[in-house]
Design an enzyme around this catalytic site. Sequence first.
Site, PDB file in Angstrom:
ATOM      1  N   SER A 181     -75.940  59.108-104.516  1.00 35.28           N
ATOM      2  CA  SER A 181     -75.286  59.520-105.367  1.00 35.28           C
ATOM      3  C   SER A 181     -73.770  59.367-104.935  1.00 35.28           C
ATOM      4  O   SER A 181     -72.770  60.374-105.678  1.00 35.28           O
ATOM      5  CB  SER A 181     -75.686  61.088-105.644  1.00 35.28           C
ATOM      6  OG  SER A 181     -76.906  61.045-106.259  1.00 35.28           O
ATOM      7  N   GLY A 233     -78.026  53.939-100.672  1.00 39.12           N
ATOM      8  CA  GLY A 233     -78.667  54.672-101.486  1.00 39.12           C
ATOM      9  C   GLY A 233     -78.950  54.872-102.870  1.00 39.12           C
ATOM     10  O   GLY A 233     -77.904  54.170-103.608  1.00 39.12           O
ATOM     11  N   HIS A 234     -79.835  55.508-103.266  1.00 43.95           N
ATOM     12  CA  HIS A 234     -79.917  55.667-104.861  1.00 43.95           C
ATOM     13  C   HIS A 234     -78.854  56.394-105.620  1.00 43.95           C
ATOM     14  O   HIS A 234     -78.086  57.077-104.955  1.00 43.95           O
ATOM     15  CB  HIS A 234     -81.266  56.556-105.443  1.00 43.95           C
ATOM     16  CG  HIS A 234     -81.142  57.900-104.533  1.00 43.95           C
ATOM     17  ND1 HIS A 234     -81.539  58.181-103.333  1.00 43.95           N
ATOM     18  CD2 HIS A 234     -81.083  59.015-105.337  1.00 43.95           C
ATOM     19  CE1 HIS A 234     -81.351  59.543-103.186  1.00 43.95           C
ATOM     20  NE2 HIS A 234     -81.214  60.217-104.335  1.00 43.95           N
ATOM     21  N   ASN A 235     -78.460  55.993-106.761  1.00 51.29           N
ATOM     22  CA  ASN A 235     -77.819  56.252-107.618  1.00 51.29           C
ATOM     23  C   ASN A 235     -76.090  55.996-107.015  1.00 51.29           C
ATOM     24  O   ASN A 235     -75.510  56.708-107.854  1.00 51.29           O
ATOM     25  CB  ASN A 235     -77.666  57.834-107.759  1.00 51.29           C
ATOM     26  CG  ASN A 235     -78.974  58.251-108.480  1.00 51.29           C
ATOM     27  OD1 ASN A 235     -79.645  57.578-109.170  1.00 51.29           O
ATOM     28  ND2 ASN A 235     -79.482  59.514-108.197  1.00 51.29           N
TER      29      ASN A 235
END
Lengths: 367, 367, 367
Positions: B282, B262-264
């Site tokens: 994250s 996922g993002h981050n």
Amino acid sequence: MQVRESFTISEIAQALGAEAVGDVDFSIAAASEPATAGPDDLALALDEQHAQKLGDGRAQAAMVWQGADWQALGLKAAIIVTRPRYAMSGLTALMDRGPQIAPGIHPSAVIDPSAQIGPGAAIGPLVVIGPDARIGARARIASHVSVGAEAELAEDVLLYSGVRIGARVRIGARFIGQPGAVVGSDGFSFVTPEKSSVEQARDSLGTEVERTVQSWMRIHSLGTVEIGDDVELGANSTIDRGTIRATRIGRGCKIDNLVQIGHNVEIGEDCLLCGLVGVAGSVRIGNRVVLAGQCGVSDNIFIGDDVVAGGGTKIYSNAPAGRVLLGSPAVKMETEIEIRKALRRLPRMRKQLAQLQKTVSEQTQKD
Amino acid sequence: MQVRESFTISEIAQALGAEAVGDVDFSIAAASEPATAGPDDLALALDEQHAQKLGDGRAQAAMVWQGADWQALGLKAAIIVTRPRYAMSGLTALMDRGPQIAPGIHPSAVIDPSAQIGPGAAIGPLVVIGPDARIGARARIASHVSVGAEAELAEDVLLYSGVRIGARVRIGARFIGQPGAVVGSDGFSFVTPEKSSVEQARDSLGTEVERTVQSWMRIHSLGTVEIGDDVELGANSTIDRGTIRATRIGRGCKIDNLVQIGHNVEIGEDCLLCGLVGVAGSVRIGNRVVLAGQCGVSDNIFIGDDVVAGGGTKIYSNAPAGRVLLGSPAVKMETEIEIRKALRRLPRMRKQLAQLQKTVSEQTQKD
Amino acid sequence: MQVRESFTISEIAQALGAEAVGDVDFSIAAASEPATAGPDDLALALDEQHAQKLGDGRAQAAMVWQGADWQALGLKAAIIVTRPRYAMSGLTALMDRGPQIAPGIHPSAVIDPSAQIGPGAAIGPLVVIGPDARIGARARIASHVSVGAEAELAEDVLLYSGVRIGARVRIGARFIGQPGAVVGSDGFSFVTPEKSSVEQARDSLGTEVERTVQSWMRIHSLGTVEIGDDVELGANSTIDRGTIRATRIGRGCKIDNLVQIGHNVEIGEDCLLCGLVGVAGSVRIGNRVVLAGQCGVSDNIFIGDDVVAGGGTKIYSNAPAGRVLLGSPAVKMETEIEIRKALRRLPRMRKQLAQLQKTVSEQTQKD
């Protein structure tokens, strides 16, 4: 939304419906985390914890929470927001440069002469668009995308590289397809001439399975897929077409990467399906349902409106509206939490029970 | 490494730092399993069990374990290795013919004039490389790959067919992207104007969810993805870009097929993520972490160095360094094994408890 | 099978080996659900429940179950079937228009001069076929597919857009590859110079893991993939090549979307693997095995013939032939159902045990 090189504090605040304070004409080039912000960046100091890192960076302006003492934080200008996460939506939309697809149709694209391309569409290299397909106005279609025969895409869709849109699929406005997403693969539907072991296992809850040698016959997918407006489909996710009717995804649904949606599934509006979720064939899902990562839903069941399921939840039977689920098999989240607590104590319980048996047995003998 | 048609026993042994015995000039065309080996093959008889199958094949040479009596096995020559699995690495690297991509740029590739292609690169048919992208020396890029604007790939990368590298992504040396892998899809990040049912469910552990009709607003991904040297990414796996900062994958990480990052997310060095693993937004993961197949990691948590999680483990909360995890929710592997044992005895426990209740009740009445 | 615009009731019945009644020359344009059927449609009223909806639509003909009173249902003609789901297979095959790929080779396809293309093949735009590949007669290959060097595909294969067939892979007749499916990605096989934390965790069941800093060395995949006749592979599913020998998928296997099959795996005939299933390296699976959605199988184990595993089952150890499995870890389905029942009662059991302890303790003191 026109994408620009820089914005003033007051322009950003206005776009977000937020309050601008200090030097509101200060010009911003990008958004950054406080610790790594440069002097032209808008630092995102959306809570105390992040604000403490402002000293590590060089930001002169920040987006801060309501009640923050922006002057004490050493800022020249600030944008004060009431719901920070929501403000992030407006800010990032403003600053998103988007994929850079040159306007017009790239000469290497293979567009069937019978296809209709809406005004303002940007179609990248090596795209293939099939016979009688219809692409809405202002579509942005990146390289290597294929759109099948008679597919219909409404206006303002964005298809990233390698998206596959199958024949006769219908997709609403503002659809975003991440790289490799597939809409309209064939359903996974097979049948044996005689009752199969799966049918037997289901009927008998696994107690009786007669083994017969037989091969699977394919049930072809004559149906299609219909997707409402404002839907997003994640990278390498797949949506199968229906057998007779269409598989349907309602307006406003957001689907993450590597999600599988089976044939004949009907999903309501504004649902959120996270990464690696699997929804088996002929499931009906209501509105505003949220399935966290790696959830699974068995075929032919019904999930009511506003159901929320935590990560890894496996839903084997109908779920009433509003239910918050967790676990495998899915139960109410509070029940699952209680079960988990009890589980951790289970080895101890076993010892206590054994001890108690001994005590009682001794007592019985004594009596 | 130059790929050749044949190797002598002594050449192979030397490449592996292993001992060659017997006719060390014997020439080998391929590696094989003992039972199916031809007379020019090197049989992999790395333990007693496999050595017993040598008689079924026609091998005259074999790779054997330390202490094996290679002459008694009827071999003309042998390579003796101390850690067989490790020797397999060297042997297969030596013999891998690799994908055959013709040197230079295939005329059907669409390369933006502003892109920089390093010396010795081999770029296959129908590849698309965007504006200002930089491709390092000796890159091997198979058909149908797309590389977005301003992406930077270091030297010696290998991208198989259909890999998607998004705009501005940065990738280290010797990266291998298996077919259909996606780097730089948009993050899955949405927010509602008011508090959503998910936020409510989290805050109340599922006890209170008020249903309000509201649609999801997109938080755009302005960040990118940064990948260190010597990373491998599996077929159809996906790595989302960060919201503001980059999603980061450290040097030496190996990621299997159909994995979602996922993002981050920030992943340290030398981690191993097996098939169908999902890492939500994250998450921070340390060094040398191993997540077996179908593991899931909830968003915003931290996984310490050297954590090892067994297949299907779902990690909902921070995991300290060195922890070996299993189960859903993840607990220490030994705890999970104890819980599982107790679980299998649970139906029996229930009967014992009922029996005990009866005994005690009778006793109480007797008293 | 020739695809046509319309069929008479008697033609359809004959194709299915079913009974036609009423106006058997009535002409049918499409199959529909009863409620939405038009006057030229064949309504699928395969049970009482669906038959009740006939009044909502305008169908004059229907496919009905044995014993249905078709005249009382207001129909002009009917087809009576004994096993409705099986009849669906024949009916949908008859009516499937299939992907429309123009005969011959599209001028934009990049076919190596040494590749052999069978008679009657239809190869779409922007397909890439590598050196010495062999494509069987009547193949239908949609846009953007790549077929690697020396790959061999038997007759009548159907590859949808973006399928990736790796070098040297061998595939049987009538194979169907859904969009984005990958056959022949490299296996996920890595080794450290010294014993890794994973090996230690396995050996000690998680109790002892020594942390050493070491990087993963790649074991290259020299093997290939061999797929029998009549196999279907779902959208974005992936099959890794073997290390030395081939990964093998037996005749008649059907594999759904987003399934991962690891290196060296051997699967028998007529198996069914549903969406998001993961099969780790070197697993052996018998014939007619059914793994429902999101099942996982640990590496190096054996699954016997006719095993059926329910959704989300995680199989960590060998499963004997005929076993019906459920749960994580997988146990007999009936055991899992008993465990789940007991689990729901576990919090109550805990209270009962505590109460009993109190009673016994009081009694003991009284004595």
